[in-house]
Design a protein around this motif. Structure first.
Motif, PDB file in Angstrom:
ATOM      1  N   LEU A   1       9.775  10.958 -10.646  1.00  0.00           N
ATOM      2  CA  LEU A   1      10.252   9.614 -10.351  1.00  0.00           C
ATOM      3  C   LEU A   1      11.360   9.237 -11.323  1.00  0.00           C
ATOM      4  O   LEU A   1      11.242   9.484 -12.531  1.00  0.00           O
ATOM      5  N   CYS A   2      12.405   8.646 -10.830  1.00  0.00           N
ATOM      6  CA  CYS A   2      13.470   8.116 -11.680  1.00  0.00           C
ATOM      7  C   CYS A   2      13.127   6.672 -12.066  1.00  0.00           C
ATOM      8  O   CYS A   2      12.481   5.959 -11.301  1.00  0.00           O
ATOM      9  N   TRP A   3      13.561   6.261 -13.216  1.00  0.00           N
ATOM     10  CA  TRP A   3      13.438   4.850 -13.636  1.00  0.00           C
ATOM     11  C   TRP A   3      12.006   4.339 -13.546  1.00  0.00           C
ATOM     12  O   TRP A   3      11.744   3.255 -13.014  1.00  0.00           O
ATOM     13  N   ARG A   4      11.052   5.109 -14.064  1.00  0.00           N
ATOM     14  CA  ARG A   4       9.653   4.687 -13.988  1.00  0.00           C
ATOM     15  C   ARG A   4       9.433   3.314 -14.618  1.00  0.00           C
ATOM     16  O   ARG A   4       8.605   2.538 -14.148  1.00  0.00           O
ATOM     17  N   ARG A   5      10.145   3.042 -15.693  1.00  0.00           N
ATOM     18  CA  ARG A   5       9.925   1.782 -16.405  1.00  0.00           C
ATOM     19  C   ARG A   5      10.372   0.564 -15.615  1.00  0.00           C
ATOM     20  O   ARG A   5      10.048  -0.564 -15.983  1.00  0.00           O
TER      21      ARG A   5
ATOM     22  N   PHE B   1      10.001  -6.994  -4.851  1.00  0.00           N
ATOM     23  CA  PHE B   1       9.480  -6.771  -3.509  1.00  0.00           C
ATOM     24  C   PHE B   1       8.548  -7.901  -3.085  1.00  0.00           C
ATOM     25  O   PHE B   1       8.699  -8.479  -2.003  1.00  0.00           O
ATOM     26  N   ASN B   2       7.580  -8.240  -3.918  1.00  0.00           N
ATOM     27  CA  ASN B   2       6.601  -9.247  -3.522  1.00  0.00           C
ATOM     28  C   ASN B   2       7.198 -10.652  -3.492  1.00  0.00           C
ATOM     29  O   ASN B   2       6.800 -11.468  -2.658  1.00  0.00           O
TER      30      ASN B   2
ATOM     31  N   LEU C   1      15.958  -0.081  -1.252  1.00  0.00           N
ATOM     32  CA  LEU C   1      16.968   0.793  -1.852  1.00  0.00           C
ATOM     33  C   LEU C   1      16.530   1.250  -3.239  1.00  0.00           C
ATOM     34  O   LEU C   1      16.757   2.404  -3.632  1.00  0.00           O
ATOM     35  N   TRP C   2      15.910   0.362  -3.973  1.00  0.00           N
ATOM     36  CA  TRP C   2      15.377   0.668  -5.303  1.00  0.00           C
ATOM     37  C   TRP C   2      14.318   1.764  -5.216  1.00  0.00           C
ATOM     38  O   TRP C   2      14.329   2.734  -5.980  1.00  0.00           O
ATOM     39  N   LEU C   3      13.378   1.615  -4.259  1.00  0.00           N
ATOM     40  CA  LEU C   3      12.347   2.638  -4.066  1.00  0.00           C
ATOM     41  C   LEU C   3      12.977   3.981  -3.717  1.00  0.00           C
ATOM     42  O   LEU C   3      12.568   5.029  -4.248  1.00  0.00           O
ATOM     43  N   ALA C   4      13.967   3.973  -2.834  1.00  0.00           N
ATOM     44  CA  ALA C   4      14.630   5.227  -2.458  1.00  0.00           C
ATOM     45  C   ALA C   4      15.316   5.861  -3.662  1.00  0.00           C
ATOM     46  O   ALA C   4      15.267   7.087  -3.845  1.00  0.00           O
TER      47      ALA C   4
ATOM     48  N   ALA D   1       0.828  -1.205   0.000  1.00  0.00           N
ATOM     49  CA  ALA D   1       0.000   0.000   0.000  1.00  0.00           C
ATOM     50  C   ALA D   1       0.867   1.261   0.000  1.00  0.00           C
ATOM     51  O   ALA D   1       0.574   2.227  -0.722  1.00  0.00           O
ATOM     52  N   MET D   2       1.938   1.259   0.770  1.00  0.00           N
ATOM     53  CA  MET D   2       2.752   2.466   0.893  1.00  0.00           C
ATOM     54  C   MET D   2       3.652   2.665  -0.320  1.00  0.00           C
ATOM     55  O   MET D   2       3.869   3.799  -0.757  1.00  0.00           O
ATOM     56  N   PHE D   3       4.171   1.580  -0.899  1.00  0.00           N
ATOM     57  CA  PHE D   3       4.936   1.707  -2.139  1.00  0.00           C
ATOM     58  C   PHE D   3       4.045   2.316  -3.226  1.00  0.00           C
ATOM     59  O   PHE D   3       4.418   3.284  -3.893  1.00  0.00           O
TER      60      PHE D   3
END
Length: 414
Positions: free
Chosen positions: A81-85, A94-95, A125-128, A64-66
């Motif tokens: 956002l960087c790297w949207r693709r 993640f899942n 780290l990817w999300l950050a 939910a938060m991601f």
């Protein structure tokens, strides 16, 4: 109220894949209770308990938060956002990490734990990396950006600590309960509550017709939590136990809940919609969790915060975000001049109220099963959780079905 930048919205599939995974994990938590009975609710270190906690914290709340953050930042905060693709890969990593962690904890299996100990820190780290450059570069809304930046920092720290603990378990090495406490405090207060408080400063007035916490008061609270949490954690690690870290966690979370409840209080009855009531119930549960933590009832605090309070808060926001994302997608797809259904038509308040009613049935069942551990009661709580999240998922899918039906109607030959 900030101006929404609809032209900067990401593709609908980017947040939706996370937000639609959330009820699936909620149903998985119900299934675990059906399978394990009262085992996850009776002892903190039981493998079934650890598995269920991470279904809630990562599967439900993490997704939910991601998803919410990836939608909120470009539209409401003006942060690119960087790297949207790469978002589909982030969702998969993640899942998969959550699935491996839950399976590894439940079965005490080393290989899944080892893989999860690598994948989940990588996902955070990817999300950050996707979000923080835009947060730092955006103009205005300094308090919002500071709160989101601090929350992301604590999220990464919690993930790295959790990954290290998973690797220790995979290697059959002992780990410190104090380190687990710090990992939990960073994840719940540092990542979840800080992010909810930062985003809620904009979304509560926008969607619930509340006022806002004075900027100075929120800045003091944010600085206090951001500084007290690492200091209390260092004390906790040094002494191995104590009341300092639980007190900081309870004070920070309780202050957020009290402030949000205070903002809700003056809202007139005519404007108390389903989102308002979801948040009212969730905030009360979060406040009770803080009191339980101070009273030394850790399992009860965990059930109230992770199984009831925080899922109600983020789940209610998902029921606002999903139809909003779907509405934006319709604007891009439908020819100009065609009137599209409003956000509230895509997911009516009646559907949200049904989801709230289902959660209002499931919540006391879960709390009662913790207070009075009985196998049949725990399984009843699991069945109620399974039903509540099924209703929630059906409501979210209803918005997508309504949008598809409208597009088919528009594109049908005359």
């Amino acid at each position: 109220m900030p101006k929404l930048r609809l032209e900067q919205a990401p593709a609908a599939t980017l947040p939706l894949r996370f937000l639609l995974a959330m009820p699936c994990w909620g149903m998985a938590g119900g299934m675990l209770l059906l399978i394990d009975g009262d085992a996850p609710l009776g002892a903190r270190w039981h493998p079934a308990t650890l598995a269920l906690v991470h279904v809630w914290t990562l599967g439900v709340l993490g997704n939910a938060m991601f998803g919410s953050l990836l939608q909120f930042l470009p539209v409401a905060a003006g942060a690119e956002l960087c790297w949207r693709r790469s978002a589909p890969w982030l969702h998969a990593v993640f899942n998969l990490g959550v699935l491996l962690l839950v399976a590894g904890l439940h079965a005490a299996a080393r290989v899944p734990l080892f893989a999860a100990g690598i994948l989940l820190p990588l996902a955070f780290l990817w999300l950050a990396a996707m979000t923080l450059p835009g947060v730092f570069a955006a103009a205005g809304e300094r308090l919002l950006r500071a709160g989101i930046g601090a929350a992301l920092g604590y999220g990464v720290a919690a993930a790295l600590a959790g990954g290290g603990l998973a690797l220790l378990l995979a290697g059959g090495r002992p780990w410190s309960p104090a380190a687990v406490d710090v990992h939990a405090a960073f994840g719940v207060l540092g990542w979840m509550v800080l992010l909810l408080a930062a985003v809620g400063r904009l979304t509560m007035p926008m969607f619930q017709a509340t006022g806002s916490v004075p900027a100075r008061a929120q800045a003091i609270w944010l600085a206090g939590v951001a500084l007290a949490l690492p200091l209390a954690s260092a004390w906790h690690l040094r002494h191995g136990t104590g009341v300092v870290l639980p007190a900081v966690a309870a004070a920070g979370g309780g202050a957020f809940a009290l402030a949000a409840l205070g903002l809700q209080w003056p809202v007139p009855a005519a404007r108390r919609n389903a989102l308002y009531r979801h948040w009212r119930m969730g905030l009360v549960a979060l406040l009770l969790a803080a009191v339980s933590l101070l009273a030394g009832r850790g399992l009860l605090a965990g059930a109230l915060a992770l199984g009831v309070g925080l899922p109600l808060l983020v789940g209610a926001m998902a029921m606002e975000i999903v139809p909003f994302v779907t509405w934006i997608a319709l604007r891009h797809r439908v020819p100009r001049g065609v009137q599209i259904p409003g956000v509230q038509r895509l997911l009516p308040d009646a559907s949200k109220r049904r989801a709230l009613l289902a959660q209002a049935v499931a919540a006391p069942c879960l709390v009662l099963a913790v207070v009075w551990p009985q196998s049949w009661l725990a399984r009843l709580a699991g069945l109620a959780q399974l039903g509540a999240w099924a209703v929630h998922g059906h409501a979210l899918l209803g918005a997508l079905r309504g949008a598809r039906a409208f597009v088919r109607c528009v594109e049908r030959p005359a």
